[in-house]
Design a protein around this motif. Structure first.
Motif, PDB file in Angstrom:
ATOM      1  N   VAL A 112     -12.311  13.458   7.963  1.00 58.38           N
ATOM      2  CA  VAL A 112     -10.839  14.341   7.882  1.00 58.38           C
ATOM      3  C   VAL A 112      -9.820  13.284   7.619  1.00 58.38           C
ATOM      4  CG1 VAL A 112      -9.449  15.895   8.612  1.00 58.38           C
ATOM      5  CG2 VAL A 112     -11.875  16.156   9.090  1.00 58.38           C
ATOM      6  N   SER A 113      -9.701  12.236   8.603  1.00 53.43           N
ATOM      7  CA  SER A 113      -8.569  11.611   8.728  1.00 53.43           C
ATOM      8  C   SER A 113      -8.471  10.300   7.506  1.00 53.43           C
ATOM      9  CB  SER A 113      -8.547  10.758   9.862  1.00 53.43           C
ATOM     10  OG  SER A 113      -9.558   9.989  10.237  1.00 53.43           O
ATOM     11  N   GLY A 114      -9.457   9.712   7.154  1.00 59.18           N
ATOM     12  CA  GLY A 114      -9.486   9.110   5.812  1.00 59.18           C
ATOM     13  C   GLY A 114      -8.821   9.524   4.740  1.00 59.18           C
ATOM     14  N   PRO A 115      -9.354  10.448   4.215  1.00 62.76           N
ATOM     15  CA  PRO A 115      -8.721  11.040   2.823  1.00 62.76           C
ATOM     16  C   PRO A 115      -7.315  11.749   3.133  1.00 62.76           C
ATOM     17  CG  PRO A 115     -10.971  11.821   3.048  1.00 62.76           C
ATOM     18  CD  PRO A 115     -10.761  10.945   4.423  1.00 62.76           C
ATOM     19  N   ALA A 155      -7.401   0.989   5.873  1.00 64.00           N
ATOM     20  CA  ALA A 155      -6.547   1.333   4.509  1.00 64.00           C
ATOM     21  C   ALA A 155      -5.020   0.481   4.512  1.00 64.00           C
ATOM     22  CB  ALA A 155      -6.370   2.879   4.596  1.00 64.00           C
ATOM     23  N   LEU A 156      -4.632   0.544   5.517  1.00 69.98           N
ATOM     24  CA  LEU A 156      -3.254  -0.492   5.480  1.00 69.98           C
ATOM     25  C   LEU A 156      -3.619  -1.975   5.188  1.00 69.98           C
ATOM     26  CD1 LEU A 156      -1.526   1.215   8.464  1.00 69.98           C
ATOM     27  CD2 LEU A 156      -0.648   1.297   6.042  1.00 69.98           C
ATOM     28  N   ILE A 157      -4.581  -2.438   5.707  1.00 66.30           N
ATOM     29  CA  ILE A 157      -4.917  -3.730   5.201  1.00 66.30           C
ATOM     30  C   ILE A 157      -5.388  -3.852   3.617  1.00 66.30           C
ATOM     31  CG2 ILE A 157      -6.965  -5.369   5.440  1.00 66.30           C
ATOM     32  CD1 ILE A 157      -7.170  -4.790   8.303  1.00 66.30           C
ATOM     33  N   VAL A 177       1.774   6.966  -0.384  1.00 68.02           N
ATOM     34  CA  VAL A 177       0.778   8.136  -0.533  1.00 68.02           C
ATOM     35  C   VAL A 177      -0.190   7.638  -1.815  1.00 68.02           C
ATOM     36  CG1 VAL A 177       0.385  10.311  -1.334  1.00 68.02           C
ATOM     37  CG2 VAL A 177       2.194   9.677   0.250  1.00 68.02           C
ATOM     38  N   GLU A 178      -1.288   7.471  -1.487  1.00 64.64           N
ATOM     39  CA  GLU A 178      -2.214   6.960  -2.532  1.00 64.64           C
ATOM     40  C   GLU A 178      -2.986   8.149  -3.439  1.00 64.64           C
ATOM     41  OE1 GLU A 178      -2.991   4.203  -3.539  1.00 64.64           O
ATOM     42  OE2 GLU A 178      -3.129   2.713  -1.939  1.00 64.64           O
ATOM     43  N   ALA A 179      -3.040   9.440  -3.023  1.00 68.03           N
ATOM     44  CA  ALA A 179      -3.741  10.275  -3.786  1.00 68.03           C
ATOM     45  C   ALA A 179      -2.973  11.559  -3.892  1.00 68.03           C
ATOM     46  CB  ALA A 179      -5.115  10.740  -3.179  1.00 68.03           C
ATOM     47  N   GLU A 180      -3.249  12.198  -4.982  1.00 67.32           N
ATOM     48  CA  GLU A 180      -2.643  13.618  -5.059  1.00 67.32           C
ATOM     49  C   GLU A 180      -2.898  14.676  -4.050  1.00 67.32           C
ATOM     50  OE1 GLU A 180      -0.229  14.402  -7.170  1.00 67.32           O
ATOM     51  OE2 GLU A 180      -0.184  12.312  -8.076  1.00 67.32           O
ATOM     52  N   ALA A 230     -13.656  -3.670  -0.072  1.00 63.71           N
ATOM     53  CA  ALA A 230     -13.284  -4.414  -1.474  1.00 63.71           C
ATOM     54  C   ALA A 230     -13.976  -3.937  -2.401  1.00 63.71           C
ATOM     55  CB  ALA A 230     -13.715  -5.780  -1.326  1.00 63.71           C
ATOM     56  N   THR A 231     -15.098  -3.035  -2.518  1.00 62.66           N
ATOM     57  CA  THR A 231     -15.768  -2.348  -3.355  1.00 62.66           C
ATOM     58  C   THR A 231     -15.120  -1.058  -4.076  1.00 62.66           C
ATOM     59  OG1 THR A 231     -17.841  -3.363  -2.754  1.00 62.66           O
ATOM     60  CG2 THR A 231     -17.912  -1.570  -4.210  1.00 62.66           C
ATOM     61  N   ALA A 232     -14.446  -0.257  -3.041  1.00 63.59           N
ATOM     62  CA  ALA A 232     -13.976   0.959  -3.557  1.00 63.59           C
ATOM     63  C   ALA A 232     -12.601   0.551  -4.365  1.00 63.59           C
ATOM     64  CB  ALA A 232     -13.771   1.616  -2.151  1.00 63.59           C
ATOM     65  N   PRO A 233     -12.158   1.388  -5.082  1.00 64.16           N
ATOM     66  CA  PRO A 233     -11.025   1.414  -5.868  1.00 64.16           C
ATOM     67  C   PRO A 233      -9.875   1.414  -4.925  1.00 64.16           C
ATOM     68  CG  PRO A 233     -12.224   3.317  -6.727  1.00 64.16           C
ATOM     69  CD  PRO A 233     -13.158   2.649  -5.529  1.00 64.16           C
ATOM     70  N   SER A 234      -8.542   1.169  -5.060  1.00 60.70           N
ATOM     71  CA  SER A 234      -7.612   1.106  -4.388  1.00 60.70           C
ATOM     72  C   SER A 234      -7.291   2.607  -4.010  1.00 60.70           C
ATOM     73  CB  SER A 234      -6.369   0.390  -4.700  1.00 60.70           C
ATOM     74  OG  SER A 234      -5.267   0.512  -4.002  1.00 60.70           O
ATOM     75  N   SER A 235      -7.158   3.339  -4.865  1.00 60.82           N
ATOM     76  CA  SER A 235      -6.800   4.817  -4.865  1.00 60.82           C
ATOM     77  C   SER A 235      -7.581   5.496  -3.832  1.00 60.82           C
ATOM     78  CB  SER A 235      -6.858   5.447  -6.080  1.00 60.82           C
ATOM     79  OG  SER A 235      -8.312   5.652  -6.540  1.00 60.82           O
ATOM     80  N   GLN A 236      -8.928   4.926  -3.316  1.00 62.51           N
ATOM     81  CA  GLN A 236      -9.729   5.531  -2.289  1.00 62.51           C
ATOM     82  C   GLN A 236     -10.136   4.829  -1.304  1.00 62.51           C
ATOM     83  OE1 GLN A 236     -13.192   6.180  -5.522  1.00 62.51           O
ATOM     84  NE2 GLN A 236     -13.039   8.310  -4.601  1.00 62.51           N
ATOM     85  N   ALA A 237      -8.897   4.060  -0.769  1.00 65.03           N
ATOM     86  CA  ALA A 237      -8.958   3.042   0.349  1.00 65.03           C
ATOM     87  C   ALA A 237      -9.001   3.862   1.557  1.00 65.03           C
ATOM     88  CB  ALA A 237      -7.589   2.236   0.278  1.00 65.03           C
ATOM     89  N   GLY A 238      -8.665   5.167   1.615  1.00 68.92           N
ATOM     90  CA  GLY A 238      -8.900   5.772   2.827  1.00 68.92           C
ATOM     91  C   GLY A 238     -10.280   6.374   2.935  1.00 68.92           C
TER      92      GLY A 238
END
Length: 481
Positions: free
Chosen positions: A69-72, A126-128, A195-198, A382-390
């Motif tokens: 829940v908290s990541g996204p 995610a902040l890193i 804010v990274e995502a809609e 590092a593999t995931a896109p920045s928009s999905q950092a959470g």
């Protein structure tokens, strides 16, 4: 959208990292800080062996569902806001834990503590990622984060033992308060919200399914330690847990806005990172819980002396993160670092199991696991896109907490079963009575050495499952994998 926060200079970035690591420290340490207090809690709260396992384990198991829940959520509202909220909940729950009058109240307060930590841990990752992007400095920053993760987990029993020497058991929770009080204003002043995502539709079914899935599975495992347990008490919770986890996976595959984007697991580096996180953490945390009990029940050490005996593990684990991060940023070879760390850890377990050079063995375990944790975290983030950092941070947190929670349940149960099998007829089957006679002490010692050999074997199995078999995230930036 850029990977880094705007106008964050080099010096400020490292200051942000220091604040983030300060926030992460108590949440990581609370995974294991209670392990040293098992005899004390049994005596002062009259907790049974199953209650003790739940007091220690509910924290990690509950977080498995909550971080989804908290990541996204951090992607939608901003990870700085999520971190502030998590610190506030974590501080309040720490007070409730310290004041708990009995096992049920302490289990409930530990569950609330998990709510706060489930917001703190993915927010720090995610902040890193937001601050450092995914270049070479990111590997160094993740190395520092991994050093805190591995070091704090290994350091938890040490801190707990030293506090028990001078204060009452509730002090192991109140020690969180000065850190929270210092961290919250630093987060508000130095970290920026991004804010990274809609905003997308929100649903509570997915995290509920994971919570039921892991709690049900863990209950079935821990139920083996109950006296007179029937088959239904094992089969029903296990079936409930596995069904819930199956429904969770199907829901993520079909939902238009899944809580956990399973498509991320198509990335080879992320898959390798998850395996390299779950299994080593499972082994190390489970082993450490039994080690502190062995030192107190069999060797007769006080909580303080047992804590001091563990020091080689957290020291080595803390050193491994930065060293591994610098090596990875320069060489970019996770296919070398992962097996090297696992071989070191397996060698350490063998030394402890054989009873030779135990402090050096503990140091090898700490350094090996610290190195693997650093590589695993870096591969995932590092593999995931920045928009999905959470979302990636949620996966990393789930991996770590699932490993810790299952490790406590599995190793605690295996030790209890082995201990019972080795006892003379008519002897108390509670591990809490392991030091009451030479026979019980010998039985627990044999059970401990059995699970230590098991730890070595599982670490070697991980060697074949977790080594990246294709170029990792670093290869995307021109570095060799």
């Amino acid at each position: 959208m850029t990977d880094t926060l705007p106008a964050v200079g080099t010096a400020r970035r490292w200051l942000v990292l220091a604040v983030v690591l300060l926030c992460f420290l108590p949440a990581a340490m609370d995974v294991t800080i209670l392990t040293i207090t098992v005899p004390t809690l049994a005596h002062e709260l009259h907790a049974s062996p199953p209650e003790l396992l739940w007091i220690v384990d509910v924290y990690s198991l509950l977080m498995v569902g909550l971080v989804l829940v908290s990541g996204p959520l951090g992607d939608r509202i901003g990870h700085q806001r999520l971190l502030l909220a998590g610190l506030a909940v974590f501080g309040a729950a720490s007070v409730l834990c310290a004041l708990a009058p009995g096992p049920p109240a302490l289990i409930g307060a530990r569950a609330l503590l998990a709510v706060g930590a489930s917001m703190v841990i993915p927010a720090t990752l995610a902040l890193i990622r937001q601050t450092f992007g995914d270049g070479r400095d990111h590997a160094v920053a993740i190395g520092a984060w991994s050093a805190v993760a591995a070091g704090a987990s290994a350091l938890g029993p040490v801190v707990g033992g030293l506090l028990l020497r001078h204060f009452w058991w509730g002090s192991i929770f109140l020690v969180n308060l000065p850190i929270v009080a210092l961290a919250m204003p630093a987060v508000a002043l130095l970290l920026r919200n991004k804010v990274e995502a809609e905003r997308q539709p929100w649903e509570a079914t997915s995290p509920l399914l994971t919570i039921v899935g892991f709690l049900g599975s863990a209950y079935a495992i821990i139920a083996v330690t109950h006296d007179g347990v029937g088959p239904l008490e094992l089969v029903l919770p296990a079936a409930l847990g596995l069904t819930a986890l199956t429904l969770f996976v199907r829901r993520q595959q079909r939902a238009p806005h899944p809580m956990l984007d399973l498509s991320l697991f198509r990335l080879p580096g992320l898959r390798a990172g998850v395996v390299a996180s779950v299994l080593p953490v499972l082994v190390m945390v489970g082993f450490e819980l039994q080690l502190v009990q062995y030192l107190q029940f069999v060797e007769g050490l006080s909580a303080e002396a047992a804590a001091l005996a563990l020091i080689p593990m957290p020291v080595a684990a803390t050193v491994a993160g930065p060293v591994g991060g610098m090596l990875l940023s320069r060489l970019g070879r996770p296919r070398v670092d992962v097996p090297a760390g696992l071989l070191l850890a397996a060698s350490g377990y063998v030394l402890v199991a054989s009873g030779t050079v135990v402090p050096f063995g503990l140091a090898l375990i700490g350094f090996g696991h610290g190195l693997v944790q650093m590589v695993a975290s870096n591969l995932i983030m590092a593999t995931a896109p920045s928009s999905q950092a959470g979302a990636a941070a949620g996966i990393e947190s789930v991996s770590y907490e699932a490993g810790a929670g299952l490790g406590i349940a599995v190793f605690g149960t295996v030790t209890a079963v082995a201990y019972r099998a080795l006892l003379p007829p008519g002897t108390s089957t509670s591990p809490l009575d392991a030091g009451s006679s030479p026979e019980t002490a010998h039985a627990f010692a044999d059970a401990f050495h059995t699970i230590t050999w098991l730890a070595a074997a599982l670490t070697l199995v991980t060697l074949f499952l977790a080594t990246p078999k294709s170029p990792a995230a670093h290869a995307r930036h021109g570095d060799p994998a």
